[in-house]
Scaffold this motif. Structure first.
Motif, PDB file in Angstrom:
ATOM      1  N   GLY A 138       0.587  -1.530   0.613  1.00 21.83           N
ATOM      2  CA  GLY A 138       0.231  -0.343   0.083  1.00 21.83           C
ATOM      3  C   GLY A 138       0.791   1.234  -0.101  1.00 21.83           C
ATOM      4  O   GLY A 138       0.497   2.490  -0.107  1.00 21.83           O
ATOM      5  N   THR A 179      -2.638   0.290  -9.367  1.00 21.37           N
ATOM      6  CA  THR A 179      -1.182   0.015  -7.904  1.00 21.37           C
ATOM      7  C   THR A 179      -0.367   1.259  -7.455  1.00 21.37           C
ATOM      8  O   THR A 179      -1.210   2.219  -8.256  1.00 21.37           O
ATOM      9  CB  THR A 179       0.088  -0.863  -8.461  1.00 21.37           C
ATOM     10  OG1 THR A 179       0.172  -0.652  -9.903  1.00 21.37           O
ATOM     11  CG2 THR A 179      -0.854  -2.162  -9.366  1.00 21.37           C
ATOM     12  N   THR A 180      -0.114   0.997  -6.388  1.00 19.61           N
ATOM     13  CA  THR A 180       0.908   2.699  -5.825  1.00 19.61           C
ATOM     14  C   THR A 180       1.880   2.656  -6.318  1.00 19.61           C
ATOM     15  O   THR A 180       2.456   3.583  -5.910  1.00 19.61           O
ATOM     16  CB  THR A 180      -0.080   2.262  -4.603  1.00 19.61           C
ATOM     17  OG1 THR A 180       1.052   0.990  -3.908  1.00 19.61           O
ATOM     18  CG2 THR A 180      -1.077   2.266  -3.994  1.00 19.61           C
TER      19      THR A 180
END
Length: 464
Positions: A290, A338-339
């Motif tokens: 994350g 995604t990050t």
């Protein structure tokens, strides 16, 4: 080399050992086929004392006959005995040549003379053995002094006539093949040990620890399936390869708590050790937690990140940001949902070293560190060009990828010296493309069972 390294070497080179064993068998077979057949025939004579009629005389006679048997065996190969054999059989041989094929022995504590003849003809070997025995009897009768009654004090009686041998005594096929097999194994074993000793390539974690004063943060095994899909899935499925990069991520995050520098330079000593794939998968593993992650392709000479992720190569990248002042936001590309943001290399410039060493590169690194939780920089290899050492000074922390069987010890040592002189801090190493045995027997068993693949974008070899 200790016993563990020895058996690991044997397991990894078993094909070579089998090949040499087969060569030894072939050589043994060739020897058997090329060697002339020899046949052995044996006749025996019993030596006894004549005129013995009481127990005391029997004991003395036995001792006397044993002594005489040894004496008579010594003359069995002399001209006195062999010349009549040559004449009677019409042999086309000299006494010396015949003597080399005849042997006479007396078994321990016996009065028996064993006459053994070796010849290329089985029938001739038997004839010669019997003829030598007969000639020896005749000559002994002539040599031994007669008693007053005209008889000899000893008698030589045939106890076994030579028969025609049915099988050759030499070469021995079984022994020849066994010796060939063993010789092949020994030669193969010696060669692989000498090659291992003479080789300067890094093939084990022990070699890395001997050179690098830094921990091995992860070991990534050589996975053939990953060669066609080197990138991990974004959701990091439960596979051995994913676990390897989870371990690397955990090690780096532990270091981050001790030194809150959120940037890491991923480099290697020479090309094709797997640094770009390692940097890409480390970025994917970091993003899976994350955190906002930026992967920078700073290898402006041979960029690989855009191809690995299947990004638009026509868009501006690091080269345009440093050379033309392109906004970082315009050059960044987000990977899926995604990050993970990627700053590709962009177009290949002619002044890569100058761009890497520019003030703009320092400013860019500071900007990225403010914007992202973690910055991973894929650097050129340290030894071919100076870019990697310059980037090590800018980024600060470096992760060195060591390709198993690819880099030499002296090259690894030299790259560590370059990192130190450039002011970079080596936080650890990654043993990449390692044999499965490097993981130990439990994890190695999982490696053999796990053949899952990932996104087939570009092969790992092509990326490096």
């Amino acid at each position: 080399m200790d016993h563990r390294q020895f058996w690991n070497l044997v397991r990894s080179r078993w094909i070579v050992l089998i090949a040499f064993a087969l060569i030894g068998l072939i050589a043994g077979s060739a020897y058997v086929l090329a060697t002339p057949r020899e046949y052995t025939a044996e006749s025996e004579l019993f030596v006894s004392a004549a005129g013995v009629d009481n127990t005391s005389d029997l004991a003395q006679g036995a001792t006397f006959s044993q002594q005489q048997a040894r004496n008579y065996s010594a003359i069995a190969t002399k001209e006195l005995v062999l010349d009549p054999v040559i004449s009677s059989l019409g042999l086309d041989s000299s006494v010396n040549a015949l003597a080399r094929s005849v042997s006479a022995t007396v078994p321990l504590n016996t009065s028996i003379i064993s006459i053994v003849v070796t010849d290329s003809s089985p029938s001739r070997a038997a004839k010669i053995a019997n003829a030598v025995a007969s000639s020896l009897v005749d000559e002994v009768v002539k040599l031994v002094p007669k008693k007053s009654d005209g008889t000899t004090p000893v008698r030589l009686e045939p106890v076994q006539n030579a028969t025609v041998p049915t099988a050759p005594s030499a070469p021995n096929t079984r022994i020849s093949l066994l010796l060939g097999l063993l010789a092949g194994l020994v030669v193969g074993l010696v060669l692989i040990i000498l090659r291992e000793i003479a080789s300067t390539r890094v093939r084990s974690t022990d070699q890395i620890l001997e050179v690098a004063d830094a921990p091995i943060l992860a070991t990534v095994v050589n996975d053939r399936a990953a060669a066609h899909g080197p990138l991990l899935d974004a959701d990091l499925p439960s596979t051995v390869r994913s676990e390897e990069f989870r371990q690397l991520r955990t090690s780096l995050l532990a270091l981050e708590r001790a030194d809150p520098n959120h940037a890491i330079l991923v480099t290697s000593s020479i090309p094709r050790e797997g640094k770009s794939v390692t940097a890409a998968n480390l970025a994917i593993a970091m993003a899976a937690t994350g955190r906002s992650v930026c992967l920078v392709d700073a290898d402006l000479r041979t960029p690989a990140v855009a191809r690995l992720f299947g990004l638009d190569a026509a868009r501006p990248g690091l080269a345009e940001v440093l050379e033309h002042g392109t906004a970082v936001a315009d050059a960044l590309q987000v990977w899926g949902s995604t990050t993970l943001s990627i700053l590709p290399a962009g177009s290949v410039p002619s002044n890569a070293s100058e761009l890497i060493a520019s003030d703009a590169a320092v400013v860019l690194m500071g900007t990225l560190l403010l914007e992202f939780d973690f910055v991973i920089v894929d650097s050129p290899a340290l030894l071919p060009v100076t870019d990697g050492a310059v980037l090590a000074n800018i980024v600060g922390h470096a992760l060195l990828v060591v390709g198993a069987g690819r880099v030499e010890t002296r090259e690894l040592r030299r790259s560590l010296e370059l990192l130190g002189s450039a002011g970079g801090t080596l936080v650890g190493t990654v043993f990449n493309r390692a044999p499965a045995r490097s993981l130990g027997r439990f994890r190695a068993s999982y490696v053999r069972k796990d053949h899952s693949t990932t996104v087939p974008t570009v092969s790992e070899s092509a990326a490096e």
